[in-house]
Design a protein around this motif. Structure first.
Motif, PDB file in Angstrom:
ATOM      1  N   ILE A  58       0.858  -1.178   0.000  1.00  0.00           N
ATOM      2  CA  ILE A  58       0.000   0.000   0.000  1.00  0.00           C
ATOM      3  C   ILE A  58       0.896   1.231   0.000  1.00  0.00           C
ATOM      4  N   GLY A  59       0.768   2.073  -1.011  1.00  0.00           N
ATOM      5  CA  GLY A  59       1.717   3.160  -1.198  1.00  0.00           C
ATOM      6  C   GLY A  59       1.325   4.495  -0.611  1.00  0.00           C
ATOM      7  N   TYR A  60       0.044   4.683  -0.274  1.00  0.00           N
ATOM      8  CA  TYR A  60      -0.415   5.994   0.176  1.00  0.00           C
ATOM      9  C   TYR A  60      -1.397   5.847   1.335  1.00  0.00           C
ATOM     10  N   LYS A  90      -8.771   3.545   2.260  1.00  0.00           N
ATOM     11  CA  LYS A  90      -9.713   2.821   1.407  1.00  0.00           C
ATOM     12  C   LYS A  90      -9.715   1.340   1.748  1.00  0.00           C
ATOM     13  N   ALA A  91      -8.523   0.769   1.968  1.00  0.00           N
ATOM     14  CA  ALA A  91      -8.430  -0.650   2.311  1.00  0.00           C
ATOM     15  C   ALA A  91      -9.105  -0.955   3.641  1.00  0.00           C
ATOM     16  N   PRO A 126     -13.451   3.601  17.628  1.00  0.00           N
ATOM     17  CA  PRO A 126     -13.319   2.839  16.387  1.00  0.00           C
ATOM     18  C   PRO A 126     -11.938   2.198  16.198  1.00  0.00           C
ATOM     19  N   LEU A 127     -11.013   2.419  17.158  1.00  0.00           N
ATOM     20  CA  LEU A 127      -9.667   1.852  16.988  1.00  0.00           C
ATOM     21  C   LEU A 127      -9.725   0.333  16.849  1.00  0.00           C
ATOM     22  N   LYS A 128     -10.533  -0.315  17.687  1.00  0.00           N
ATOM     23  CA  LYS A 128     -10.616  -1.776  17.626  1.00  0.00           C
ATOM     24  C   LYS A 128     -11.155  -2.239  16.276  1.00  0.00           C
ATOM     25  N   LEU A 129     -12.084  -1.493  15.723  1.00  0.00           N
ATOM     26  CA  LEU A 129     -12.621  -1.819  14.401  1.00  0.00           C
ATOM     27  C   LEU A 129     -11.519  -1.745  13.350  1.00  0.00           C
ATOM     28  N   PHE A 130     -10.711  -0.698  13.398  1.00  0.00           N
ATOM     29  CA  PHE A 130      -9.610  -0.554  12.439  1.00  0.00           C
ATOM     30  C   PHE A 130      -8.582  -1.669  12.623  1.00  0.00           C
ATOM     31  N   GLN A 131      -8.324  -2.050  13.881  1.00  0.00           N
ATOM     32  CA  GLN A 131      -7.368  -3.134  14.127  1.00  0.00           C
ATOM     33  C   GLN A 131      -7.872  -4.458  13.552  1.00  0.00           C
ATOM     34  N   ARG A 132      -9.152  -4.691  13.692  1.00  0.00           N
ATOM     35  CA  ARG A 132      -9.706  -5.925  13.116  1.00  0.00           C
ATOM     36  C   ARG A 132      -9.587  -5.919  11.592  1.00  0.00           C
ATOM     37  N   ARG A 163      -7.517  -8.429   9.198  1.00  0.00           N
ATOM     38  CA  ARG A 163      -8.163  -9.167   8.108  1.00  0.00           C
ATOM     39  C   ARG A 163      -7.578  -8.821   6.746  1.00  0.00           C
ATOM     40  N   LYS A 164      -7.294  -7.545   6.522  1.00  0.00           N
ATOM     41  CA  LYS A 164      -6.863  -7.091   5.200  1.00  0.00           C
ATOM     42  C   LYS A 164      -5.360  -7.249   4.965  1.00  0.00           C
ATOM     43  N   LEU A 165      -4.568  -7.208   6.042  1.00  0.00           N
ATOM     44  CA  LEU A 165      -3.117  -7.206   5.873  1.00  0.00           C
ATOM     45  C   LEU A 165      -2.445  -8.407   6.549  1.00  0.00           C
ATOM     46  N   ILE A 166      -2.557  -8.501   7.867  1.00  0.00           N
ATOM     47  CA  ILE A 166      -1.795  -9.521   8.589  1.00  0.00           C
ATOM     48  C   ILE A 166      -2.246 -10.932   8.236  1.00  0.00           C
ATOM     49  N   SER A 167      -3.545 -11.138   8.059  1.00  0.00           N
ATOM     50  CA  SER A 167      -4.035 -12.483   7.749  1.00  0.00           C
ATOM     51  C   SER A 167      -3.617 -12.951   6.356  1.00  0.00           C
ATOM     52  N   ARG A 168      -3.097 -12.040   5.537  1.00  0.00           N
ATOM     53  CA  ARG A 168      -2.655 -12.403   4.198  1.00  0.00           C
ATOM     54  C   ARG A 168      -1.169 -12.746   4.137  1.00  0.00           C
ATOM     55  N   VAL A 169      -0.543 -12.780   5.301  1.00  0.00           N
ATOM     56  CA  VAL A 169       0.849 -13.213   5.378  1.00  0.00           C
ATOM     57  C   VAL A 169       0.894 -14.743   5.346  1.00  0.00           C
TER      58      VAL A 169
END
Length: 311
Positions: free
Chosen positions: A11-13, A19-20, A61-67, A71-77
Motif C-alpha cells: 500500500i503506497g499511500y 480505502k483498504a 473505532p480503533l478496535k474496528l480498524f485493528q480488526r 483481516r486485510k493485511l496480517i491475515s494475508r501473510v
C-alpha cells in the motif's frame, strides 16, 4: 528458506490505506494520532514469579480498524510451519510437531509483548510489508500503545509472530539440518530431538536463540528454561507428548474431575446464584477442552454437568 512472506502489492499511500480499511482518510488520521486514548486495561493476571501480565482492550473505532488491519493485511501473510499462533494453528498443532522425542527443550520470552517496541513494529510495516514510511508510521500508531505492542489487541499476535521475520528462518533451517524440530507459539519456543543429545551440542543452540532474542530487544526468561528427556514427563504448552499425541496430564484431568464434582455438590445448595452459574460455565469450558484429547472421559462429564445445569 521457509520464512514469512507477504506477496500482496504494498500500500503506497495513506489514502489507499484508508480505502483498504473502509475509512475516511481524515478520520483514520485523527484516530491514529490519538490512538493511546482508546485503550483501557482489561485485566491484570498475576504470574508465578509475582509479576503481572497486563491485557488491554481498545474501544471503537480503533478496535474496528485493528480488526480490519488484521483481516486485510496480517491475515494475508504466509506464515512458515514453525509458527503456530496463526490461522488454523494453535498450541495443540505446535505440540503435535514434537513426536515422541528423546529430548525436549522449552524456552520462554520474558514480557514479550511489552518488549516489542513501536520502533520494531514500524520496521515490520516498513521492511517486511514494504510499505512506505508515512503508511508504516500510520499503521504503527494504530497497532501500538505507549510505545509498545499491547497484548489483547487483535493485531498483536500476528505482529508478534513477525518480530523475527528476517532471522528466525535461518536459525530454524540450521536446527532442522541437525535433526531438531523447532516451533514457536507467540513467546514460547520448543525444540525437540528424536536422538540423544549431549549438553555440549545443546548449549550453542540455546545461545543462538538467546542471540535472536537480543537482536530484537527481548529477553529470555531464564527461570523458565526446561530440559526434559524420555522416561520423564514431557510437556509442550501444558500438554503431555510422551505417547506420541498430545494429551492432558493426569493431574489436570483430576482437577477437571474435581470441578465437575464441585458443581454437583454446589448445585443442591445455591442453584440459582451467579456464583454457581460462573462455576458451571467455567467447568463446562474445561470439559469442552478435555474433549479435544479425551472424548470418552469428557462425554461422561458432559452428562453429569447437564444434570446440574443452572436454569
Amino acid at each position: 528458506m521457509d520464512k514469512p512472506q507477504y506477496k500482496k502489492k504494498p500500500i503506497g499511500y495513506v489514502d489507499s490505506l484508508a480505502k483498504a480499511l473502509s475509512a475516511e482518510r481524515d478520520h483514520l488520521i485523527r484516530v491514529a494520532n490519538d490512538a493511546d486514548s482508546f485503550y483501557r486495561l482489561h485485566k491484570r493476571i498475576e504470574k508465578p514469579d509475582g509479576t503481572f501480565r497486563e491485557i488491554y482492550d481498545a474501544r471503537y473505532p480503533l478496535k474496528l480498524f485493528q480488526r480490519r488491519i488484521n483481516r486485510k493485511l496480517i491475515s494475508r501473510v504466509d506464515f512458515p510451519q514453525y509458527l503456530h499462533a496463526v490461522k488454523h494453528r494453535s498450541h495443540i498443532t505446535a505440540a503435535s510437531k514434537h513426536n515422541i522425542p528423546l529430548l525436549l527443550l522449552n524456552l520462554d520470552i520474558s514480557n514479550f509483548f511489552p518488549s516489542i517496541s513501536s520502533e520494531l513494529v514500524f520496521d515490520i510495516w516498513r521492511l517486511f510489508f514494504r510499505f512506505p514510511k508515512h503508511v508504516s508510521q500510520m499503521l504503527t500508531k494504530l497497532t501500538t500503545y505507549n510505545g509498545f505492542l499491547p497484548q489483547g489487541a487483535p493485531t498483536s499476535p500476528g505482529l508478534a509472530n513477525l518480530a523475527f521475520w528476517d532471522i528466525e528462518s535461518k536459525l530454524v533451517e540450521g536446527m532442522n539440518a541437525k535433526g531438531f524440530v523447532y516451533t514457536r507459539f507467540v513467546d514460547d519456543v520448543t525444540i525437540s530431538s528424536e536422538r540423544k543429545v549431549q549438553m555440549d551440542e545443546l548449549a550453542p543452540i540455546i545461545a543462538s536463540i538467546f542471540g535472536m532474542f537480543r537482536n530484537r530487544g527481548v529477553k529470555a526468561n531464564r527461570n523458565k528454561i526446561h530440559i526434559s528427556t524420555s522416561g520423564h514427563e514431557m510437556l509442550v504448552h501444558n500438554l503431555n507428548i510422551n505417547s506420541g499425541v498430545p494429551t492432558i496430564p493426569k493431574r489436570e484431568r483430576g482437577r477437571i474431575r474435581a470441578a465437575v464434582k464441585d458443581c454437583e455438590i454446589t448445585y443442591t445448595e445455591i442453584i440459582q446464584t451467579e456464583v454457581y452459574k460462573k462455576l458451571w460455565h467455567s467447568t463446562l469450558g474445561r470439559v469442552n477442552y478435555l474433549n479435544h484429547f479425551h472424548p470418552t472421559e469428557a462425554q461422561k462429564y458432559h452428562q453429569r454437568l447437564q444434570a446440574v445445569r443452572p436454569s
